[in-house]
Design a protein around this motif. Structure first.
Motif, PDB file in Angstrom:
ATOM      1  N   THR A  18       4.460  -5.948  11.712  1.00  0.00           N
ATOM      2  CA  THR A  18       3.861  -7.059  12.803  1.00  0.00           C
ATOM      3  C   THR A  18       3.510  -5.862  13.842  1.00  0.00           C
ATOM      4  O   THR A  18       2.898  -6.420  14.995  1.00  0.00           O
ATOM      5  N   ALA A  19       3.477  -4.405  13.729  1.00  0.00           N
ATOM      6  CA  ALA A  19       3.076  -3.705  14.676  1.00  0.00           C
ATOM      7  C   ALA A  19       2.496  -2.351  14.065  1.00  0.00           C
ATOM      8  O   ALA A  19       2.908  -1.826  13.165  1.00  0.00           O
ATOM      9  N   PRO A  20       1.584  -1.679  14.617  1.00  0.00           N
ATOM     10  CA  PRO A  20       1.048  -0.370  14.180  1.00  0.00           C
ATOM     11  C   PRO A  20       2.276   0.764  14.132  1.00  0.00           C
ATOM     12  O   PRO A  20       3.168   0.640  15.085  1.00  0.00           O
ATOM     13  N   TYR A  21       1.985   1.520  13.351  1.00  0.00           N
ATOM     14  CA  TYR A  21       3.216   2.752  13.380  1.00  0.00           C
ATOM     15  C   TYR A  21       2.730   3.817  14.462  1.00  0.00           C
ATOM     16  O   TYR A  21       3.814   4.656  14.667  1.00  0.00           O
ATOM     17  N   TYR A  22       1.704   3.818  15.255  1.00  0.00           N
ATOM     18  CA  TYR A  22       1.414   4.673  16.263  1.00  0.00           C
ATOM     19  C   TYR A  22       1.302   3.902  17.493  1.00  0.00           C
ATOM     20  O   TYR A  22       1.247   2.579  17.835  1.00  0.00           O
ATOM     21  N   SER A  23       1.670   4.515  18.663  1.00  0.00           N
ATOM     22  CA  SER A  23       1.723   4.053  20.081  1.00  0.00           C
ATOM     23  C   SER A  23       0.323   4.200  20.719  1.00  0.00           C
ATOM     24  O   SER A  23       0.043   3.583  21.690  1.00  0.00           O
ATOM     25  N   ALA A  62       5.841  10.231   9.601  1.00  0.00           N
ATOM     26  CA  ALA A  62       5.102  10.307   8.237  1.00  0.00           C
ATOM     27  C   ALA A  62       3.778   9.536   8.129  1.00  0.00           C
ATOM     28  O   ALA A  62       3.169   9.728   7.223  1.00  0.00           O
ATOM     29  N   GLY A  63       3.690   8.752   9.272  1.00  0.00           N
ATOM     30  CA  GLY A  63       2.495   7.954   9.029  1.00  0.00           C
ATOM     31  C   GLY A  63       2.683   6.794   8.150  1.00  0.00           C
ATOM     32  O   GLY A  63       3.535   6.382   8.085  1.00  0.00           O
ATOM     33  N   TYR A  64       1.515   6.345   7.576  1.00  0.00           N
ATOM     34  CA  TYR A  64       1.649   5.030   6.660  1.00  0.00           C
ATOM     35  C   TYR A  64       1.945   5.540   5.358  1.00  0.00           C
ATOM     36  O   TYR A  64       1.139   6.082   4.675  1.00  0.00           O
ATOM     37  N   SER A  65       3.277   5.540   4.866  1.00  0.00           N
ATOM     38  CA  SER A  65       3.613   5.901   3.602  1.00  0.00           C
ATOM     39  C   SER A  65       4.892   4.935   3.238  1.00  0.00           C
ATOM     40  O   SER A  65       5.379   4.373   4.088  1.00  0.00           O
ATOM     41  N   TRP A  66       5.488   5.236   2.218  1.00  0.00           N
ATOM     42  CA  TRP A  66       6.649   4.745   1.726  1.00  0.00           C
ATOM     43  C   TRP A  66       7.964   5.164   2.679  1.00  0.00           C
ATOM     44  O   TRP A  66       8.959   4.341   2.945  1.00  0.00           O
ATOM     45  N   ALA A  67       7.978   6.097   3.259  1.00  0.00           N
ATOM     46  CA  ALA A  67       8.910   6.798   3.996  1.00  0.00           C
ATOM     47  C   ALA A  67       8.961   5.900   5.501  1.00  0.00           C
ATOM     48  O   ALA A  67      10.106   5.941   6.207  1.00  0.00           O
ATOM     49  N   SER A  68       7.959   5.327   5.921  1.00  0.00           N
ATOM     50  CA  SER A  68       7.777   4.456   7.242  1.00  0.00           C
ATOM     51  C   SER A  68       8.017   3.128   6.952  1.00  0.00           C
ATOM     52  O   SER A  68       8.312   2.435   7.676  1.00  0.00           O
ATOM     53  N   TYR A  69       7.529   2.721   5.743  1.00  0.00           N
ATOM     54  CA  TYR A  69       7.541   1.398   5.396  1.00  0.00           C
ATOM     55  C   TYR A  69       8.787   0.457   5.678  1.00  0.00           C
ATOM     56  O   TYR A  69       9.807   0.818   5.049  1.00  0.00           O
ATOM     57  N   CYS A 126      11.222  -1.452   2.330  1.00  0.00           N
ATOM     58  CA  CYS A 126      11.668  -0.558   0.994  1.00  0.00           C
ATOM     59  C   CYS A 126      12.720   0.588   1.536  1.00  0.00           C
ATOM     60  O   CYS A 126      12.862   0.812   2.985  1.00  0.00           O
ATOM     61  N   ASN A 127      13.427   1.131   0.620  1.00  0.00           N
ATOM     62  CA  ASN A 127      14.406   2.278   0.875  1.00  0.00           C
ATOM     63  C   ASN A 127      13.662   3.652   0.388  1.00  0.00           C
ATOM     64  O   ASN A 127      14.300   4.392  -0.304  1.00  0.00           O
ATOM     65  N   GLY A 128      12.231   3.844   0.829  1.00  0.00           N
ATOM     66  CA  GLY A 128      11.818   5.134   0.768  1.00  0.00           C
ATOM     67  C   GLY A 128      10.751   5.294  -0.536  1.00  0.00           C
ATOM     68  O   GLY A 128      10.274   6.194  -0.535  1.00  0.00           O
TER      69      GLY A 128
END
Length: 366
Positions: free
Chosen positions: A192-197, A210-217, A220-222
């Motif tokens: 519900t919020a972007p990954y950047y400020s 890491a930006g928009y990636s599984w590491a940030s999502y 999930c667990n990576g």
């Protein structure tokens, strides 16, 4: 002492008789003031209650006013407004007023109303089982601010129908974008919020470097095989068989509130099938590229080709539009349904874009 008690008892009897007389008149009142002239907001002291005006009407609320000319014997009677979608008031809702002002006027607020809907209302005074009504009036709620009626009517699984309204602009973290041509923010599916400020300069939030990636999502667990929510296959993680975003995970619902939400795959499909999608390179003289979506009723919305965010980059801005639906792609639950377009075509797709991708959101409402 006996005489004082006798006098006090006599006073109480007189007060009780007066109250009984007032209540007799009160019970004799008919449910409606038939045949009387509607005096609007003029407070006629000869009438027990008068229905006033509807004020501050929005898409989901209205302030409703009335007058109550209560005799002393009925000073503690309940006063308020009853309202319903039908004049018979079969399923009327009642809102009790907190009190009267110096002119015997009261007001209440009706909330949770449906947009673009006519409601009937009337004032009332109630004491026990006895009730007296003012005349019946009506008001019509407004459309959502920032919505467009593209004439799309959807059918639910239970057979009921609803009209779908589309927002005029994309979603920003602070609300709807100010202009239809604004790109807006980019959201991973189910977040519900972007990954950047900040997009200019691009500044990542804590834990999202890491930006928009599984590491940030979030869900999930990576990796795509360790999904923790919205999953229909054990090959992709924990199975919960949730296939449509809950409101708490819907970017439009969380950021806009009320009845706003992300469109489902079926609603995007209806927009694709029932409207004309025209590519433009200079929307409204702004130089912004995208698709003008025009309905048979002549109304239209503009979907800017805002591109998408993947990892730490921005891709296809100005040449392609990527818009999420709220529907999971159940065959491969690490994907979700959406709409993709460029200058040569428009497609319903789940594509090779993963749920962590940052894409545009165009809210809808019913």
């Amino acid at each position: 002492m006996a005489q004082e008690f006798k006098n006090r008892n006599h006073s109480l009897i007189q007060l009780a008789l007066s109250a009984l007389a007032a209540l007799s008149l009160f019970f004799a009142c008919t449910p409606e003031d038939k045949g009387k002239v509607d005096r609007g907001t003029q407070n006629n002291p000869e009438e027990l209650t008068i229905t006033g005006d509807a004020l501050d009407i929005t898409d989901n609320s209205a302030v409703l006013t009335g007058y109550a000319n209560l005799p002393f014997e009925l000073w503690d009677a309940e006063v308020g407004i009853m309202y319903d979608k039908v004049q018979s008031f079969e399923n009327a809702k009642k809102v009790v007023a907190s009190g009267l002002d110096g002119n015997n006027k009261f007001k209440v607020t009706a909330i949770g109303l449906d947009l673009s809907t006519t409601y009937y209302y009337k004032s009332y005074v109630q004491n026990g089982m006895a009730i007296k009504y003012g005349s019946v009036k009506s008001f019509t709620t407004k459309e959502f601010t920032g919505t467009v009626d593209l004439g799309i009517v959807m059918t639910r699984a239970d057979g009921t129908t609803y009209k779908l309204y589309w927002a005029k602009s994309n979603l920003c973290e602070t609300g709807l974008c100010a202009n239809p041509e604004d790109y807006g923010d980019y959201y991973a599916w189910g977040e519900t919020a972007p990954y950047y400020s900040s997009q200019s300069p691009l500044t990542w939030k804590n834990g999202k470097s890491a930006g928009y990636s599984w590491a940030s999502y979030k869900w999930c667990n990576g990796s795509y095989s360790t999904l923790t929510k919205y999953n229909t296959s054990s090959s992709y993680g924990t199975v919960d068989n949730k296939t449509v975003l809950e409101s708490s995970d819907d970017a439009a619902s969380v950021n806009l509130g009320r009845k706003w939400r992300m469109p489902t795959d079926a609603e995007w499909t209806a927009l694709l099938e029932q409207c004309d999608w025209k590519w433009t390179t200079n929307y409204n003289g702004t130089g912004v590229k995208g698709r003008i979506v025009t309905a048979s009723n002549g109304n239209s919305i503009f979907l800017p080709a805002a591109g998408r965010r993947g990892d730490t980059g921005l891709y296809s801005a100005g040449s392609g539009g990527y818009y999420w639906s709220s529907s999971l792609y159940t065959d491969r639950p690490h994907n979700a349904w959406g709409v993709y377009f460029h200058s040569d075509g428009v497609y319903r797709y789940y594509g090779n874009r993963y749920r962590y991708d940052g894409q545009s959101v165009r809210p809808v409402s019913e």
